[in-house]
Design a protein around this motif. Structure first.
Motif: not given
Length: 182
Positions: A36-37, A39-41, A43-44, A47, A154, A157-158
């Motif tokens: 999940p980490i 995938a989120r990274v 995508r960011r 973008q 990254a 983001m957290f």
């Protein structure tokens, strides 16, 4: 077929290191935890930095296997903006790749952020590259042209925990580098 297909490398061709018993289970669990980490990274990054993909040219659909040697898994990257993929893969299930980039995790992280000289790491044998080296050069050039730090983005983001973890990882890396240089 694109030129890079001629250079497909099977990870088993380059990594015949024996693995301790039980590592397959640890590897699969670690992959589930980090997916999940990742995938989120990715995508960011897509973008925030769409120009990254244009710099890759025909290597957008290349498969890069990034192998942090001390982790129980490797990372599979396909930087195709239409079919973007960045996933953790167990060592027992490594996909074929256009290019494999292998080294210590924090060295790879510093290479992503252009904080280390990739040529120096390669020639000192701290970094191993197999497969289509032109694909790796294109990836490196695309990353070098980015403003800022992907690792820092990254971590940001957290929030504070992400920044603290990255700071600690970097501090440990530099301390370890200093100890080996002595």
């Amino acid at each position: 077929m694109r030129q890079y297909m001629q250079h497909m490398v099977s990870p088993t061709q380059t990594s015949n290191r024996p693995r301790p018993p039980g590592q397959a289970i640890v590897s699969r669990l670690a992959c589930l935890a980090v997916q999940p980490i990742l995938a989120r990274v990715v995508r960011r990054v897509a973008q925030e930095h769409p120009a990254l993909f244009a710099r890759l040219g025909p290597y957008q659909s290349a498969d890069f296997l990034i192998d942090p040697i001390e982790l129980p898994f490797a990372l599979h990257l396909r930087p195709d903006p239409q079919n973007l993929s960045f996933r953790a893969v167990p060592r027992s299930m490594l996909p074929d790749a256009t290019a494999i980039i292998r080294g210590r995790f924090l060295l790879l992280l510093e290479l992503v952020d252009a904080e280390q000289d990739g040529d120096a790491a390669f020639f000192s044998r701290d970094l191993e590259i197999t497969g289509d080296t032109e694909a790796v050069v294109r990836l490196r050039n695309a990353l070098d042209d980015m403003d800022g730090s992907i690792a820092q983005e990254a971590a940001d983001m957290f929030g504070p925990p992400g920044r603290a973890i990255l700071s600690r990882l970097r501090r440990n890396y530099h301390e370890a580098e200093g100890a080996t240089a002595s």
